[in-house]
Design an enzyme around this catalytic site. Structure first.
Site, PDB file in Angstrom:
ATOM      1  N   ALA A   1       0.835  -1.208   0.000  1.00  0.00           N
ATOM      2  CA  ALA A   1       0.000   0.000   0.000  1.00  0.00           C
ATOM      3  C   ALA A   1       0.865   1.251   0.000  1.00  0.00           C
ATOM      4  O   ALA A   1       1.164   1.837   1.051  1.00  0.00           O
ATOM      5  CB  ALA A   1      -0.950  -0.011   1.197  1.00  0.00           C
ATOM      6  N   LEU A   2       1.249   1.664  -1.203  1.00  0.00           N
ATOM      7  CA  LEU A   2       2.117   2.830  -1.370  1.00  0.00           C
ATOM      8  C   LEU A   2       1.403   3.959  -2.106  1.00  0.00           C
ATOM      9  O   LEU A   2       1.379   5.098  -1.644  1.00  0.00           O
ATOM     10  CB  LEU A   2       3.383   2.415  -2.132  1.00  0.00           C
ATOM     11  CG  LEU A   2       4.426   3.493  -2.403  1.00  0.00           C
ATOM     12  CD1 LEU A   2       5.004   4.021  -1.098  1.00  0.00           C
ATOM     13  CD2 LEU A   2       5.548   2.946  -3.281  1.00  0.00           C
TER      14      LEU A   2
ATOM     15  N   GLN B   1      -3.233  -6.584 -35.005  1.00  0.00           N
ATOM     16  CA  GLN B   1      -3.343  -6.138 -36.392  1.00  0.00           C
ATOM     17  C   GLN B   1      -3.337  -7.331 -37.358  1.00  0.00           C
ATOM     18  O   GLN B   1      -4.107  -7.369 -38.325  1.00  0.00           O
ATOM     19  CB  GLN B   1      -2.187  -5.186 -36.721  1.00  0.00           C
ATOM     20  CG  GLN B   1      -2.333  -4.444 -38.032  1.00  0.00           C
ATOM     21  CD  GLN B   1      -3.371  -3.330 -37.971  1.00  0.00           C
ATOM     22  OE1 GLN B   1      -3.868  -2.996 -36.895  1.00  0.00           O
ATOM     23  NE2 GLN B   1      -3.720  -2.765 -39.109  1.00  0.00           N
TER      24      GLN B   1
ATOM     25  N   GLY C   1     -10.036  -8.131 -37.889  1.00  0.00           N
ATOM     26  CA  GLY C   1     -11.219  -7.900 -37.059  1.00  0.00           C
ATOM     27  C   GLY C   1     -11.327  -8.848 -35.888  1.00  0.00           C
ATOM     28  O   GLY C   1     -11.819  -8.481 -34.808  1.00  0.00           O
TER      29      GLY C   1
ATOM     30  N   GLU D   1       5.027  -0.256 -10.809  1.00  0.00           N
ATOM     31  CA  GLU D   1       6.421  -0.420 -10.359  1.00  0.00           C
ATOM     32  C   GLU D   1       7.366   0.520 -11.087  1.00  0.00           C
ATOM     33  O   GLU D   1       8.517   0.194 -11.369  1.00  0.00           O
ATOM     34  CB  GLU D   1       6.875  -1.882 -10.472  1.00  0.00           C
ATOM     35  CG  GLU D   1       6.116  -2.791  -9.516  1.00  0.00           C
ATOM     36  CD  GLU D   1       6.701  -4.183  -9.430  1.00  0.00           C
ATOM     37  OE1 GLU D   1       7.938  -4.303  -9.357  1.00  0.00           O
ATOM     38  OE2 GLU D   1       5.923  -5.149  -9.434  1.00  0.00           O
TER      39      GLU D   1
ATOM     40  N   GLU E   1       8.349   6.580 -18.045  1.00  0.00           N
ATOM     41  CA  GLU E   1       9.005   7.880 -17.917  1.00  0.00           C
ATOM     42  C   GLU E   1       9.962   7.908 -16.723  1.00  0.00           C
ATOM     43  O   GLU E   1      11.074   8.460 -16.807  1.00  0.00           O
ATOM     44  CB  GLU E   1       7.948   8.982 -17.790  1.00  0.00           C
ATOM     45  CG  GLU E   1       7.120   9.212 -19.045  1.00  0.00           C
ATOM     46  CD  GLU E   1       6.109   8.088 -19.335  1.00  0.00           C
ATOM     47  OE1 GLU E   1       5.728   7.937 -20.505  1.00  0.00           O
ATOM     48  OE2 GLU E   1       5.721   7.360 -18.389  1.00  0.00           O
TER      49      GLU E   1
END
Length: 427
Positions: free
Chosen positions: A137-138, A367, A371, A394, A398
């Site tokens: 829980a961070l 792809q 479909g 985690e 960036e």
């Protein structure tokens, strides 16, 4: 599937005999109870007993799996290459199981690193068996990558602590028996412009970790719906009282503990991404071999072959980066204090490249299916949804770039003559 694609098979230079033995046990038949399973609690339990996968989350000295020669007595040593193989396998068979497994590690390794003997005796045996599931829980509504800005507070009251605050996007919440909660025990971090991988100075030193029972008075949980059916939710702490014995490590040591835990498991995120990408590539090859258009199998078209070539090459590059980082972490020299050298730069490279490459590989697999690739319930459609969170949790892509840049600049500065200015700085 008749066989899983595991890196120990064709990258033996990075692995040892114990890894080959583990890979031999990670078969589609052995993991079949996890494939396609939707009951998260049952999946979580099975990975403890009978599969024994949680043994790779706990050091051998504390009852877990061997981590290699000379490390049997190391009470913090987990074998990252074993984690890589397990998560490669789970990524191919059950991303749900992989997500639960990963957070079981995050929710137990802080106890390994900073828990008292009593905490370890209480928690770790049940973690190994699967009778106990943990959560880390961070993250908070206003504290994601900038960990030092978290607002959940723990204030001293008598011989214990009182927790108040909110956590969000916490995996395993609906299943968890215990929570590793990071809370502010000092002054709030000053506001600052820009960002880095977690904040600086006073903000970091003000964070402490606590081991909290998920059913404790003052704790409430709320599930959050995701694009994939994974157990994740929100936690609220309202006057939650815990004894001082619930503290993990020193007061003010929570930021370091969180970073050590994430650093240990970050490489394995790349392995999970590689597993999902390998499954997508296999599905794509099978489809283009079967599917006929313009009088011939799709696999005979040059553009399709170009896609397959790119997918396979990116996957191999990602597997090499992950295997290198895991090997380097497992074999890093230990200093006089008994701590292994960090491999943060290599871990960040592996996590960043593997997750980004897997997203591209799976997108191309969709792809190539045309479909059918966006029909709900098809394997590639599910993988398309499953891979996306790995580029975020985690440490976002960036943030990994910032870690990598910091590492390479520090290395460059260390190699310069004393009278030469660091890179990017004028003389």
């Amino acid at each position: 599937m008749t066989k899983l694609a595991l890196s120990s098979a064709d990258l033996p230079v990075f692995f040892e005999e114990r890894h080959a033995a583990l890979a031999a046990r990670l078969t589609p038949e052995a993991l079949a109870p996890l494939a396609g399973a939707r009951d998260a609690a049952d999946v979580a339990r099975r990975m403890g007993e009978p599969l024994g996968l949680y043994a790779h989350l706990v050091p051998e000295a504390l009852g877990g799996a061997p981590a290699g020669p000379g490390r049997a007595a190391d009470r913090a040593a987990i074998d990252v290459r074993s984690l890589v193989l397990v998560r490669e396998a789970l990524g191919q068979v059950s991303p749900l199981a992989d997500a639960i497994f990963a957070v079981q590690g995050l929710g137990s390794y802080p106890v390994v690193l900073a828990g008292s003997d009593a905490q370890r005796r209480e928690i770790l045996p049940d973690v190994l068996s699967g009778r106990r599931i943990g959560a880390f829980a961070l993250t908070e509504p206003e504290a994601g990558s900038d960990v030092a800005s978290l607002r959940t507070e723990a204030r001293r009251e008598g011989d214990g602590w009182v927790l108040d605050g909110e956590k969000v996007l916490i995996s395993n919440v609906p299943l968890a028996h215990h929570l590793v909660v990071f809370a502010r025990t000092g002054a709030a971090a000053p506001q600052r412009g820009g960002g880095d991988a977690g904040g600086r100075g006073a903000g970091r030193a003000a964070i402490t970790a606590f081991l909290v029972d998920s059913g404790a008075p003052g704790v409430s949980a709320e599930p959050l719906p995701m694009s994939v059916p994974h157990p994740i939710g929100r936690l609220r702490f309202e006057g939650c009282r815990v004894p001082d014995s619930a503290r993990l490590g020193e007061v003010g040591g929570g930021f370091k503990l969180a970073m050590q835990t994430l650093d240990a498991f970050r490489i394995s995120v790349g392995a999970a991404a590689n597993g999902m990408a390998a499954r997508a590539l296999r599905e794509a090859i099978a489809h283009v071999t079967r599917r006929r258009q313009f009088g011939a199998p799709l696999s005979e078209q040059q553009m399709v072959r170009a896609y397959l070539a790119e997918m396979a090459t990116e996957l191999d590059a990602a597997r090499l980066l992950v295997a290198r980082a895991a090997h380097k972490r497992d074999t890093a020299p230990v200093n006089a204090a008994g701590a292994a050298a960090r491999v943060s730069t290599e871990a960040a490279m592996a996590k960043m490249f593997a997750t980004e490459a897997a997203q591209r590989i799976i997108d191309r697999a969709v792809q190539l299916h045309g479909g059918m690739g966006v029909i709900e319930g098809t394997e590639v459609e599910r993988l398309y949804r499953e891979i996306r969170p790995l580029r975020i949790y985690e440490g976002t892509t960036e943030i990994q770039k910032l870690i990598i840049a910091k590492g390479i600049l520090e290395r460059a500065a260390a190699e310069l003559p004393a009278d030469e200015p660091p890179p990017g700085r004028a003389p």
